[in-house]
Write a protein that holds these residues in place. Structure first.
Motif, PDB file in Angstrom:
ATOM      1  N   VAL A 234      -3.370   2.038  -8.329  1.00 40.74           N
ATOM      2  CA  VAL A 234      -2.539   3.218  -8.956  1.00 40.74           C
ATOM      3  C   VAL A 234      -3.469   4.430  -9.394  1.00 40.74           C
ATOM      4  O   VAL A 234      -4.404   3.772 -10.391  1.00 40.74           O
ATOM      5  N   LYS A 235      -3.447   5.222  -9.074  1.00 35.85           N
ATOM      6  CA  LYS A 235      -4.190   6.570  -9.640  1.00 35.85           C
ATOM      7  C   LYS A 235      -3.439   7.515 -10.088  1.00 35.85           C
ATOM      8  O   LYS A 235      -2.089   7.570  -9.947  1.00 35.85           O
ATOM      9  N   PRO A 236      -3.959   8.595 -10.760  1.00 36.59           N
ATOM     10  CA  PRO A 236      -3.139   9.510 -11.631  1.00 36.59           C
ATOM     11  C   PRO A 236      -2.414  10.462 -10.395  1.00 36.59           C
ATOM     12  O   PRO A 236      -1.217  10.710 -10.821  1.00 36.59           O
ATOM     13  N   ASP A 237      -2.741  10.550  -9.230  1.00 35.27           N
ATOM     14  CA  ASP A 237      -2.569  11.372  -8.390  1.00 35.27           C
ATOM     15  C   ASP A 237      -1.759  10.468  -7.126  1.00 35.27           C
ATOM     16  O   ASP A 237      -1.513  11.297  -5.913  1.00 35.27           O
ATOM     17  N   GLY A 238      -1.810   9.339  -7.123  1.00 34.80           N
ATOM     18  CA  GLY A 238      -1.188   8.654  -5.951  1.00 34.80           C
ATOM     19  C   GLY A 238      -1.450   7.137  -6.217  1.00 34.80           C
ATOM     20  O   GLY A 238      -1.847   6.755  -7.151  1.00 34.80           O
ATOM     21  N   CYS A 239      -0.786   6.432  -5.316  1.00 35.63           N
ATOM     22  CA  CYS A 239      -0.830   4.986  -5.456  1.00 35.63           C
ATOM     23  C   CYS A 239      -0.727   4.296  -3.784  1.00 35.63           C
ATOM     24  O   CYS A 239       0.067   4.632  -3.001  1.00 35.63           O
TER      25      CYS A 239
ATOM     26  N   GLU B   4       5.872  10.769  -1.310  1.00 36.95           N
ATOM     27  CA  GLU B   4       4.774  11.059  -0.586  1.00 36.95           C
ATOM     28  C   GLU B   4       3.261  11.018  -1.185  1.00 36.95           C
ATOM     29  O   GLU B   4       2.335  11.011  -0.504  1.00 36.95           O
ATOM     30  N   LYS B   5       3.372  10.416  -2.035  1.00 36.02           N
ATOM     31  CA  LYS B   5       2.164  10.059  -3.020  1.00 36.02           C
ATOM     32  C   LYS B   5       1.894   8.591  -2.925  1.00 36.02           C
ATOM     33  O   LYS B   5       0.932   8.071  -3.369  1.00 36.02           O
ATOM     34  N   ILE B   6       3.071   7.937  -2.332  1.00 31.65           N
ATOM     35  CA  ILE B   6       2.644   6.644  -2.026  1.00 31.65           C
ATOM     36  C   ILE B   6       2.254   6.184  -0.775  1.00 31.65           C
ATOM     37  O   ILE B   6       3.130   6.391   0.294  1.00 31.65           O
ATOM     38  N   VAL B   7       1.243   5.497  -0.446  1.00 32.41           N
ATOM     39  CA  VAL B   7       0.749   5.352   0.764  1.00 32.41           C
ATOM     40  C   VAL B   7       0.981   3.812   0.908  1.00 32.41           C
ATOM     41  O   VAL B   7       0.338   3.065   0.176  1.00 32.41           O
ATOM     42  N   VAL B   8       1.616   3.302   1.830  1.00 29.49           N
ATOM     43  CA  VAL B   8       1.907   1.918   2.035  1.00 29.49           C
ATOM     44  C   VAL B   8       1.121   1.328   3.450  1.00 29.49           C
ATOM     45  O   VAL B   8       1.272   2.000   4.485  1.00 29.49           O
ATOM     46  N   HIS B   9       0.374   0.399   3.336  1.00 28.54           N
ATOM     47  CA  HIS B   9      -0.613  -0.215   4.157  1.00 28.54           C
ATOM     48  C   HIS B   9       0.341  -1.442   4.509  1.00 28.54           C
ATOM     49  O   HIS B   9      -0.094  -2.512   3.935  1.00 28.54           O
ATOM     50  N   ASN B  10       0.975  -1.447   5.683  1.00 27.31           N
ATOM     51  CA  ASN B  10       1.589  -2.778   6.002  1.00 27.31           C
ATOM     52  C   ASN B  10       0.848  -3.582   6.742  1.00 27.31           C
ATOM     53  O   ASN B  10      -0.189  -3.164   7.799  1.00 27.31           O
ATOM     54  N   HIS B  11       0.962  -4.906   6.852  1.00 24.51           N
ATOM     55  CA  HIS B  11       0.187  -5.936   7.411  1.00 24.51           C
ATOM     56  C   HIS B  11       0.949  -7.066   8.145  1.00 24.51           C
ATOM     57  O   HIS B  11       2.173  -6.966   7.972  1.00 24.51           O
ATOM     58  N   LEU B  12       0.377  -7.656   9.059  1.00 22.77           N
ATOM     59  CA  LEU B  12       1.159  -8.840   9.730  1.00 22.77           C
ATOM     60  C   LEU B  12       1.822  -9.613   8.468  1.00 22.77           C
ATOM     61  O   LEU B  12       1.041  -9.834   7.377  1.00 22.77           O
ATOM     62  N   LEU B  13       2.746 -10.498   8.827  1.00 20.50           N
ATOM     63  CA  LEU B  13       3.374 -11.038   8.003  1.00 20.50           C
ATOM     64  C   LEU B  13       3.213 -12.687   8.033  1.00 20.50           C
ATOM     65  O   LEU B  13       3.394 -13.001   9.199  1.00 20.50           O
ATOM     66  N   GLY B  14       2.957 -13.389   7.226  1.00 22.24           N
ATOM     67  CA  GLY B  14       2.560 -14.769   7.366  1.00 22.24           C
ATOM     68  C   GLY B  14       3.924 -15.560   7.082  1.00 22.24           C
ATOM     69  O   GLY B  14       4.069 -16.448   6.216  1.00 22.24           O
ATOM     70  N   GLY B  15       5.020 -15.120   7.789  1.00 23.99           N
ATOM     71  CA  GLY B  15       6.222 -15.503   7.631  1.00 23.99           C
ATOM     72  C   GLY B  15       7.211 -14.770   6.731  1.00 23.99           C
ATOM     73  O   GLY B  15       6.859 -14.183   5.943  1.00 23.99           O
ATOM     74  N   GLY B  16       8.337 -14.355   7.286  1.00 20.74           N
ATOM     75  CA  GLY B  16       9.250 -13.538   6.598  1.00 20.74           C
ATOM     76  C   GLY B  16      10.683 -14.296   5.957  1.00 20.74           C
ATOM     77  O   GLY B  16      10.895 -14.592   4.944  1.00 20.74           O
ATOM     78  N   PHE B  17      11.329 -14.649   7.103  1.00 25.24           N
ATOM     79  CA  PHE B  17      12.552 -15.267   6.957  1.00 25.24           C
ATOM     80  C   PHE B  17      13.653 -14.562   5.982  1.00 25.24           C
ATOM     81  O   PHE B  17      14.482 -15.328   5.311  1.00 25.24           O
ATOM     82  N   GLY B  18      13.284 -13.163   5.721  1.00 21.22           N
ATOM     83  CA  GLY B  18      14.298 -12.781   4.888  1.00 21.22           C
ATOM     84  C   GLY B  18      13.480 -12.384   3.151  1.00 21.22           C
ATOM     85  O   GLY B  18      14.025 -11.600   2.779  1.00 21.22           O
ATOM     86  N   ARG B  19      12.723 -13.348   3.041  1.00 16.69           N
ATOM     87  CA  ARG B  19      11.973 -13.108   1.674  1.00 16.69           C
ATOM     88  C   ARG B  19      11.446 -11.767   1.802  1.00 16.69           C
ATOM     89  O   ARG B  19      11.146 -11.193   0.565  1.00 16.69           O
ATOM     90  N   ARG B  20      10.675 -11.343   2.827  1.00 15.44           N
ATOM     91  CA  ARG B  20      10.106 -10.150   2.928  1.00 15.44           C
ATOM     92  C   ARG B  20      11.027  -8.667   2.888  1.00 15.44           C
ATOM     93  O   ARG B  20      10.576  -7.671   3.293  1.00 15.44           O
ATOM     94  N   LEU B  21      12.134  -8.948   2.863  1.00 18.44           N
ATOM     95  CA  LEU B  21      13.106  -7.882   2.775  1.00 18.44           C
ATOM     96  C   LEU B  21      13.276  -7.367   1.675  1.00 18.44           C
ATOM     97  O   LEU B  21      13.909  -6.286   1.336  1.00 18.44           O
ATOM     98  N   GLU B  22      12.821  -7.950   0.539  1.00 22.11           N
ATOM     99  CA  GLU B  22      12.691  -7.749  -0.649  1.00 22.11           C
ATOM    100  C   GLU B  22      11.295  -6.989  -1.089  1.00 22.11           C
ATOM    101  O   GLU B  22      10.481  -7.150  -0.402  1.00 22.11           O
TER     102      GLU B  22
END
Length: 748
Positions: free
Chosen positions: A384-389, A414-432
């Motif tokens: 988390v930075k002052p001008d972005g996350c 637009e100041k939030i950047v999501v770097h998504n990765h492979l999931l080591g299992g989801g099963f619905g948990r990572r829908l949250e």
């Protein structure tokens, strides 16, 4: 493992117009052709968005606040996207996340089939958060779940490949000054057979970028498929084998610190005070901070943070939740089951049919809270930075992850950047996105990147659980034992009321009643209703197909009860009720034949069966079990699946096998229980998983079909649970109506 491709009884291959979503409603071209940095061809295809998003990054893309992609290092990310650079490199941005279900292979197969490129020649990358481009109309957002990936992708991904192919052919024909109809594409190049000329896609990229994008291109006839339907090797396997695959837990950043979380053990409780004297003395502990209902320990490494967390002396304001137990939850459900519910399905005159029935059968089924217990514990890294996350995470909901970061920081999306990765299992948990929210709250108090990791204990004891469900179900039978009245009341939490409120209409949660409200059986008089009863501060969420998982177990167990009451073989009983559902009948016949159903079994062994229609697919399971002094061993599972047109048989087989293993665990062992507001289970020692030596042979038989593709990630889990329960009844004569059946059998 045996696997067959068996001809269905009901038809020949159908064309793409029989997709579950019409072409016009589903696919909207907003194709743009542009030259990249260094030259190249870019085609973006967007589907109708139900909400506007715009921003976010996976790994290589920077997206502006207006939702328009801008090139960076020669890479641009659209939806259902084909990118070809002047060197001939083909990059596909996959609009679904990979969590073991194989979409990083099956979706590229759809595009590569029409694009006419070898599957092993393409590069794949995550899609960034952008609901304007990546919304799945079947789910109403940019998320991966509900076994929709191939159902959603079937036409748009093929059309993306086909449009690109036609555009490249047009470019070659213009360069050669020949009729495009005299050219064809193969193996990443355009060929003019008459003159024996050929040219690679990369050499055509700049020319193609200046041509108009063709509209309404013709897709291949299924009989001409070269790749779809073949047993393709997983594209993501090599990096998982050599260790280069990046999961959220693998993120390493310069100056990064590590955090361990201690949350209030009672749901709804808050932090009163914390004595961190001992924790601060742990080598490597850097900082201790309060966050909402918990405490975060910051360390130079995870071990220091974990040791520091264990040394904390915390006082909690436990609140009313401290009086809640599993029995409290059950008592609430029992009371709620006396109320009339919101009607999910009503056919005929149920009351009159019951009055004329010769026999009435009543039953109550209960299913416990379940944790997800994914192999990769919950984690999230933020800066988390002052001008972005920046957020590094493995998530099924990239836009919700972005929005969670925006909400906590107060920054615009637009100041939030999501770097998504492979999931080591989801099963619905990572829908949250709760892990993102908590990590960003920690990150706001630091000026360096921080990786927040939940221990297995925190993960299991602060999960968002599969709801506890309580079902009352009744049937009236005629003189021949056939059901003429059917009444089913479902009582439990409404996940959709929280997750997607507009989906709940007239009080009915469509997920909670799925399968139960749409049975494949011919039942003339039905009443299915739903009573919402929330479990006193216990957070609930999806668990590998909540509705069909819970509904199939109840329905298929009860059908077995009716067969026993009528003194009719359970398979024959089902066949007599499936006359209006030929695909369901067919998978039942295939599965029972493959399993050798009907043969005598030794004492203590039993064979059970189930049938299911859900997620657009039809399945039948046959399970063989042995019961010895209350211990259940599943000896073998046979599955027949008709999931429509198959993209990759290897994926179908693997998903069924994985779903069956996941479900055996839940059937025999898994439950989350509460005492004094606390989850009593903490790790795999008391939240037991199926062990490798307990895993049975799983035979998967794929029925060849020309129907549109159905889902496959969750059906295996849903269909096998009642087959095992019915097999236990066949072996013991004991009807178990509460999961996990292993516990019930020991106490019966």
């Amino acid at each position: 493992m045996s696997q067959g491709l068996l001809d269905a009884q009901n038809g020949k291959p159908r064309d793409d117009d029989h997709s579950p979503v019409t072409r016009r409603a589903f696919l909207k071209f907003s194709a743009s052709v542009a030259a990249m940095a260094g030259g190249g061809l870019l085609l973006g295809f967007s589907v109708p968005a139900q909400s506007q998003g715009g921003q976010g990054d996976a790994r290589k893309t920077v997206i502006g606040g207006d939702g328009v992609e801008t090139p960076q290092n020669g890479v641009l990310a659209p939806n259902a996207f084909v990118q070809i650079d002047t060197a001939g490199k083909v990059t596909l941005i996959v609009p679904k996340v990979e969590m073991g279900q194989g979409v990083y292979t099956s979706i590229p197969m759809l595009i590569a089939e029409e694009l006419e490129v070898p599957l092993d020649s393409v590069t794949i990358d995550h899609a960034p958060p952008n609901e304007k481009l990546f919304t799945d109309p079947l789910l109403g957002g940019q998320l991966t779940g509900g076994s929709t990936s191939i159902r959603y992708a079937w036409e748009p991904m093929r059309r993306a490949g086909a449009t690109t192919r036609v555009l490249l052919i047009n470019a070659a024909a213009q360069q050669w000054q020949v009729d495009p109809a005299s050219c064809h594409a193969e193996n990443g190049q355009v060929v003019h057979a008459e003159s024996k000329r050929s040219i690679g896609y990369g050499q055509l990229a700049d020319v193609a970028a200046k041509l108009p994008v063709p509209q309404n291109v013709t897709l291949k006839d299924p009989k001409d498929f070269k790749l779809i339907g073949t047993q393709a090797k997983r594209l993501d396997s090599p990096e998982k084998v050599d260790g280069s695959a990046m999961f959220g837990l693998d993120v390493r950043l310069p100056d990064m610190v590590y955090a361990a979380i201690v949350n209030c053990p009672v749901f709804g409780g808050t932090l009163a005070s914390v004595d961190d004297t001992a924790a601060k003395k742990i080598p490597g502990v850097r900082q201790i901070m309060k966050i909402d209902n918990g405490v975060a320990v910051i360390g130079a490494h995870t071990w220091a943070a974990k040791r520091g967390a264990a040394a904390l002396k915390i006082t909690w304001n436990e609140g009313a939740g401290a009086s809640v137990s599993t029995q409290t939850i059950v008592d609430d459900l029992v009371k709620a089951s006396q109320r009339e519910g919101a009607v999910a399905r009503k056919e005929g005159d149920v009351n009159n049919a019951f009055s004329q029935a010769k026999t009435r059968v009543d039953a109550v089924y209960q299913q416990p809270f379940l944790a997800h217990a994914t192999m990769e514990p919950i984690n999230c890294t933020v800066h988390v930075k002052p001008d972005g996350c920046d957020i590094w995470v493995g998530t099924q909901v990239p836009t919700r992850a972005r929005d969670a970061g925006a909400k906590v920081t107060g920054l615009p999306p637009e100041k939030i950047v999501v770097h998504n990765h492979l999931l080591g299992g989801g099963f619905g948990r990572r829908l949250e996105a709760d892990m993102v929210t908590q990590a960003v709250k920690v990150g706001k108090q630091l000026n360096v990147p921080v990786k927040v990791t939940w221990t297995r204990e925190e993960d299991i004891q602060h999960d968002m659980y599969r709801p506890y469900y309580y079902d009352r179900i009744s049937a009236g039978l005629d003189a021949n034992g056939k059901p003429i009245a059917w009444q089913h009341r479902i009582v439990g939490s409404s996940i959709l009321a929280r997750f997607a409120p507009p989906a709940v209409k007239n009080g009915v949660d469509p997920d909670a009643v799925e399968v139960a409200a749409d049975l494949p059986y011919d039942l003339p008089n039905q009443l299915v209703d739903y009573v919402r009863q929330e479990p006193r501060d216990i957070p609930t969420a999806f668990w590998r197909g909540v509705g069909p998982t819970r509904g199939t177990w109840v329905v298929e167990s009860f059908i077995d009860e009716l067969a026993a009451q009528a003194k009719v073989d359970p398979v024959k009983y089902r066949r007599d009720l499936l006359g209006k559902s030929p695909r369901a009948l067919n998978v039942l016949n295939v599965a029972t034949q493959a399993a050798g159903y009907g043969g005598a079994l030794p004492k203590g062994q039993g064979r059970g069966v189930s049938v299911m229609h859900a997620f657009g697919s039809y399945l039948s399971m046959v399970a063989d079990v042995t019961v010895d002094q209350g211990e259940v061993k599943v000896n073998r599972v046979v599955c027949a699946v008709d999931c429509g047109m198959v993209v990759n048989p290897n994926t179908v087989e693997a998903q069924i096998q994985g779903g069956v293993i996941f479900a055996i665990t839940a059937t025999l062992y898994s439950e989350i229980t509460l005492d004094r507001g606390r989850v009593q289970q903490s790790n795999f020692t008391d939240y037991r998983m199926l062990r490798i030596n307990e895993t049975p042979p799983i035979d998967v038989h794929i029925v060849k079909s020309g129907e549109a593709p159905g889902g496959i990630g969750e059906p295996g889990t849903a269909a096998v649970i009642p087959a095992i329960a019915n097999a236990i009844y066949a072996a013991t004569g004991k009807r178990l109506r509460q999961l996990p059946v292993g516990n019930q059998l020991m106490s019966a």
